[in-house]
Design a protein around this motif. Structure first.
Motif, mmCIF file in Angstrom:
data_model
loop_
_atom_site.group_PDB
_atom_site.id
_atom_site.type_symbol
_atom_site.label_atom_id
_atom_site.label_comp_id
_atom_site.label_asym_id
_atom_site.label_seq_id
_atom_site.Cartn_x
_atom_site.Cartn_y
_atom_site.Cartn_z
ATOM 1 N N ARG A 126 9.385 0.338 -2.240
ATOM 2 C CA ARG A 126 9.604 -0.051 -3.639
ATOM 3 C C ARG A 126 8.521 -1.005 -4.120
ATOM 4 N NH1 ARG A 126 16.157 0.042 -4.166
ATOM 5 N NH2 ARG A 126 16.300 2.111 -3.282
ATOM 6 N N LEU A 127 8.059 -1.899 -3.257
ATOM 7 C CA LEU A 127 6.944 -2.766 -3.630
ATOM 8 C C LEU A 127 5.677 -1.949 -3.870
ATOM 9 C CD1 LEU A 127 7.387 -5.843 -1.281
ATOM 10 C CD2 LEU A 127 7.485 -5.828 -3.778
ATOM 11 N N ALA A 128 5.464 -0.946 -3.046
ATOM 12 C CA ALA A 128 4.294 -0.085 -3.231
ATOM 13 C C ALA A 128 4.348 0.596 -4.591
ATOM 14 C CB ALA A 128 4.215 0.949 -2.118
ATOM 15 N N THR A 129 5.518 1.057 -4.987
ATOM 16 C CA THR A 129 5.683 1.685 -6.295
ATOM 17 C C THR A 129 5.405 0.682 -7.411
ATOM 18 O OG1 THR A 129 7.278 3.259 -5.425
ATOM 19 C CG2 THR A 129 7.305 2.896 -7.802
ATOM 20 N N LEU A 130 5.922 -0.526 -7.270
ATOM 21 C CA LEU A 130 5.669 -1.555 -8.280
ATOM 22 C C LEU A 130 4.184 -1.846 -8.425
ATOM 23 C CD1 LEU A 130 8.489 -4.191 -7.724
ATOM 24 C CD2 LEU A 130 8.088 -2.812 -9.767
ATOM 25 N N HIS A 131 3.464 -1.821 -7.328
ATOM 26 C CA HIS A 131 2.034 -2.135 -7.372
ATOM 27 C C HIS A 131 1.230 -1.095 -8.147
ATOM 28 C CE1 HIS A 131 1.672 -5.329 -4.003
ATOM 29 N NE2 HIS A 131 2.694 -5.548 -4.797
ATOM 30 N N THR A 132 1.809 0.054 -8.419
ATOM 31 C CA THR A 132 1.114 1.062 -9.227
ATOM 32 C C THR A 132 1.432 0.913 -10.711
ATOM 33 O OG1 THR A 132 2.880 2.719 -9.012
ATOM 34 C CG2 THR A 132 1.150 2.721 -7.312
ATOM 35 N N ASP A 133 2.363 0.035 -11.055
ATOM 36 C CA ASP A 133 2.769 -0.176 -12.449
ATOM 37 C C ASP A 133 1.846 -1.209 -13.110
ATOM 38 O OD1 ASP A 133 4.069 -1.525 -14.697
ATOM 39 O OD2 ASP A 133 5.843 -0.368 -14.159
ATOM 40 N N ALA A 175 0.985 1.664 2.978
ATOM 41 C CA ALA A 175 0.487 1.924 4.337
ATOM 42 C C ALA A 175 1.401 1.294 5.381
ATOM 43 C CB ALA A 175 -0.943 1.401 4.482
ATOM 44 N N GLU A 176 1.872 0.094 5.106
ATOM 45 C CA GLU A 176 2.773 -0.573 6.048
ATOM 46 C C GLU A 176 4.100 0.181 6.159
ATOM 47 O OE1 GLU A 176 3.722 -3.505 8.852
ATOM 48 O OE2 GLU A 176 1.836 -2.874 7.984
ATOM 49 N N ALA A 177 4.636 0.631 5.023
ATOM 50 C CA ALA A 177 5.875 1.410 5.049
ATOM 51 C C ALA A 177 5.672 2.712 5.817
ATOM 52 C CB ALA A 177 6.354 1.696 3.631
ATOM 53 N N SER A 178 4.536 3.354 5.619
ATOM 54 C CA SER A 178 4.234 4.595 6.349
ATOM 55 C C SER A 178 4.196 4.354 7.851
ATOM 56 C CB SER A 178 2.888 5.172 5.899
ATOM 57 O OG SER A 178 2.948 5.596 4.582
ATOM 58 N N ARG A 179 3.573 3.262 8.256
ATOM 59 C CA ARG A 179 3.478 2.928 9.679
ATOM 60 C C ARG A 179 4.868 2.699 10.266
ATOM 61 N NH1 ARG A 179 3.969 -1.035 12.865
ATOM 62 N NH2 ARG A 179 4.334 -2.606 11.289
ATOM 63 N N ARG A 182 12.099 9.113 1.201
ATOM 64 C CA ARG A 182 12.111 9.592 -0.188
ATOM 65 C C ARG A 182 11.432 8.578 -1.107
ATOM 66 N NH1 ARG A 182 17.351 8.836 -3.450
ATOM 67 N NH2 ARG A 182 16.481 6.780 -3.142
ATOM 68 N N ASP A 183 11.751 7.305 -0.927
ATOM 69 C CA ASP A 183 11.118 6.269 -1.746
ATOM 70 C C ASP A 183 9.614 6.239 -1.531
ATOM 71 O OD1 ASP A 183 13.498 5.487 -2.881
ATOM 72 O OD2 ASP A 183 13.714 3.677 -1.655
ATOM 73 N N LEU A 184 9.190 6.405 -0.288
ATOM 74 C CA LEU A 184 7.757 6.392 0.012
ATOM 75 C C LEU A 184 7.049 7.554 -0.650
ATOM 76 C CD1 LEU A 184 5.418 5.108 1.668
ATOM 77 C CD2 LEU A 184 5.977 6.763 3.446
ATOM 78 N N LEU A 185 7.655 8.731 -0.592
ATOM 79 C CA LEU A 185 6.998 9.937 -1.109
ATOM 80 C C LEU A 185 7.187 10.132 -2.606
ATOM 81 C CD1 LEU A 185 7.906 12.374 1.780
ATOM 82 C CD2 LEU A 185 5.760 11.141 1.417
ATOM 83 N N ARG A 186 8.079 9.413 -3.214
ATOM 84 C CA ARG A 186 8.419 9.600 -4.621
ATOM 85 C C ARG A 186 7.195 9.492 -5.525
ATOM 86 N NH1 ARG A 186 12.955 5.953 -6.243
ATOM 87 N NH2 ARG A 186 14.180 7.663 -5.433
ATOM 88 N N ASP A 187 6.362 8.503 -5.313
ATOM 89 C CA ASP A 187 5.254 8.256 -6.229
ATOM 90 C C ASP A 187 3.893 8.548 -5.608
ATOM 91 O OD1 ASP A 187 6.805 7.455 -8.439
ATOM 92 O OD2 ASP A 187 7.146 5.523 -7.478
ATOM 93 N N VAL A 188 3.861 9.411 -4.620
ATOM 94 C CA VAL A 188 2.567 9.768 -4.032
ATOM 95 C C VAL A 188 1.779 10.547 -5.062
ATOM 96 C CG1 VAL A 188 1.426 11.122 -2.243
ATOM 97 C CG2 VAL A 188 3.455 9.780 -1.690
#
Length: 64
Positions: free
Chosen positions: A4-11, A28-32, A57-63
């Motif tokens: 969710r933080l990764a998604t926020l960082h794209t906003d 990247a950290e979530a993926s690891r 799902r959250d990780l892949l949602r905004d790829v």
């Protein structure tokens, strides 16, 4: 949480309102972490597998 933080960082609005640490790459950290936990999620309880699936799902949602 990292997904969710990764998604926020794209906003752009979020990026304009906060200070983001240089080099922060939550995606990247979530993926690891998810890669390290995948076998445990498959072998564990249904609730562990569900939690893993939701995080994935959250990780892949905004790829993009």
């Amino acid at each position: 949480m990292l997904c969710r933080l990764a998604t926020l960082h794209t906003d752009p609005d979020y990026r304009g309102a906060v200070v983001i640490a240089g080099g922060a790459d939550h995606r990247a950290e979530a993926s690891r972490i998810l890669a390290a936990e995948s076998a445990r999620a498959r072998a564990g309880t249904p609730s562990a597998a569900a939690a893993y699936g939701l995080a994935l799902r959250d990780l892949l949602r905004d790829v993009r």
